[in-house]
Design a protein around this motif. Structure first.
Motif, short mmCIF file in Angstrom:
data_model
loop_
_atom_site.label_atom_id
_atom_site.label_comp_id
_atom_site.label_asym_id
_atom_site.label_seq_id
_atom_site.Cartn_x
_atom_site.Cartn_y
_atom_site.Cartn_z
N THR A 17 -56.15 37.37 -55.69
CA THR A 17 -55.40 38.03 -56.78
C THR A 17 -54.03 37.36 -56.90
OG1 THR A 17 -54.37 39.59 -55.27
CG2 THR A 17 -56.47 40.26 -56.26
N ARG A 19 -51.23 38.82 -56.70
CA ARG A 19 -50.42 39.36 -55.59
C ARG A 19 -50.67 38.56 -54.30
NH1 ARG A 19 -47.77 44.23 -55.54
NH2 ARG A 19 -48.86 45.05 -57.35
N GLU A 20 -51.95 38.23 -54.07
CA GLU A 20 -52.30 37.45 -52.86
C GLU A 20 -51.72 36.02 -52.94
OE1 GLU A 20 -56.40 39.88 -51.76
OE2 GLU A 20 -56.51 38.08 -53.01
N LYS A 23 -48.17 36.11 -51.99
CA LYS A 23 -48.02 36.20 -50.53
C LYS A 23 -48.35 34.87 -49.87
CE LYS A 23 -48.51 40.83 -48.81
NZ LYS A 23 -49.58 41.80 -48.89
N LEU A 39 -48.39 41.31 -62.78
CA LEU A 39 -49.53 41.19 -61.87
C LEU A 39 -50.77 41.89 -62.42
CD1 LEU A 39 -47.70 41.86 -58.46
CD2 LEU A 39 -47.82 39.78 -59.81
#
Ligand code: SAM
Length: 345
Positions: A17, A19-20, A23, A39
């Motif tokens: 994703t 978001r991933e 990170k 997002l």
């Protein structure tokens, strides 16, 4: 190829994703660069839908960042996607998207303010100005500090039919701070009517599509954001050089709460100010006691045409600068005081 024999529509394969990705590549938003990410892919899909049908289109996305909008554009089955991103930290994440859509994505690590889009897409995409818009689109969620100067530059490009508009009437779908979007699309007489309203609406059909609440972004900006769609007009509503229109519009809105004649006056040197501004308003058939916000695009067209005529008759007029004259007057006054006080010593 689907069972029917038709090509299946393109879909990105399963990916981490957004978001991933953030990170994974440690993509913390830099507040001082006004980086706010989207997002939610339903929202990015909604933005991309405002651009119209993108199947087989050639798209330039400005400021893709971690790639939320980028995914929605790719899922719309475009032919080519050009990404122009200034912040080097985002490039590896974008490369991952590029590998998921082989042959479709071209990544440029650069600044959209200096990037030359006129060479970005194949020549065969070019359409005549009077024809339907070409299958070339610009989409972007840029920082507000970039999007406003950029739209002014692109509007100048529309007027000159250069830059991204060498392909024809290239459409743009861009985000702006909600208040700026309201100014871009404000109608005659509305509170938000401003320089941006005239500059955008004399050259384009401008549509305020929808507003995204600030809380939809990570991190949350102080303001809400609106999506605005621009389609250049076949026939600009004012047919004068961009710089001339810009000068007239800027002067008129200089005193936005006063009658419009106050702004018209500063187009002329002090010595002939009254006479020439009266002449310009008469020529344009504009009531001097209308407020700037009450002037329609037709009023501005008439004002620009009248100013053009006067500039043609007096070749020094266009180089006149009100602020310079004020500064000069201040300097002369200061010199006078100094000389007087020296004589008094
Ligand atoms: N499009 C992403 C999204 O919606 O999540 C990121 C949006 S963030 C508000 C703006 C992005 O534009 C950042 O990735 C930033 O690095 C990039 N950017 C800022 N100024 C730029 C410029 N002059 N040229 C190209 N990219 C720029």
């Amino acid at each position: 190829v689907a069972a029917s024999g038709k090509m299946a529509a393109f879909r990105l394969p399963p990916l981490p994703t957004v978001r991933e990705i953030i990170k994974l590549f440690n993509l913390r938003a830099q507040k001082q660069l006004s980086q706010n990410f989207l997002l939610d892919l339903r929202l990015t899909d909604k933005i991309v839908r405002q651009a119209g049908k993108l199947k087989d289109a050639y798209v330039c996305e400005v400021g893709p960042g971690p790639g939320g909008i980028t995914r929605s554009i790719l899922n719309a089955d475009v032919a080519q996607l050009l990404l122009v991103e200034k912040d080097t930290r985002f490039i590896p994440g974008l490369q991952m998207l590029s590998e998921a859509a082989p042959g479709k994505v071209h990544i440029v690590h650069g600044d959209i303010l200096t990037y030359k889009m006129e060479r970005a897409f194949p020549k065969h995409l070019q359409k005549k100005w009077k024809d339907d818009p070409p299958n070339v689109h610009i989409i972007g969620n840029l920082p507000f500090s970039v999007s406003t100067p950029l739209i002014i530059r692109w509007l100048e490009n529309v007027s000159n039919r250069d830059g991204p508009f060498v392909y024809g009437r290239t459409q743009m779908t861009l985000t702006f701070q909600k208040e700026v979007a309201e100014r871009l699309t404000a109608a005659t007489g509305s509170k938000q009517r401003s320089r941006l309203s005239i500059m955008s609406q004399y050259l384009c059909t401008v549509q305020n599509c929808f507003t995204i609440p600030g809380r939809a972004f990570v991190p949350k900006p102080e303001v809400d954001v609106s999506v605005v769609h621009f389609t250049p007009l076949v026939q600009p509503k004012i047919q004068q050089p961009f710089k001339l229109v810009e000068r007239v519009v800027k002067s008129v809105f200089q005193f936005r709460r006063k009658y419009c004649y106050r702004g018209v006056e500063i187009l002329f040197p002090e010595a002939e100010r009254l006479e020439k501004s009266e002449q310009m308003l008469m020529l344009a058939d504009v009531d001097p006691i209308l407020r700037p916000a009450q002037l329609s695009i037709l009023h501005f067209k008439n004002l620009c045409d009248a100013y053009r005529k006067m500039c043609d008759e007096d070749t020094n007029l266009f180089s006149y600068n009100y602020r310079e004259e004020l500064k000069q007057k201040k300097r002369t006054r200061k010199k006078g005081y100094l000389e007087q006080s020296e004589q008094g010593d």
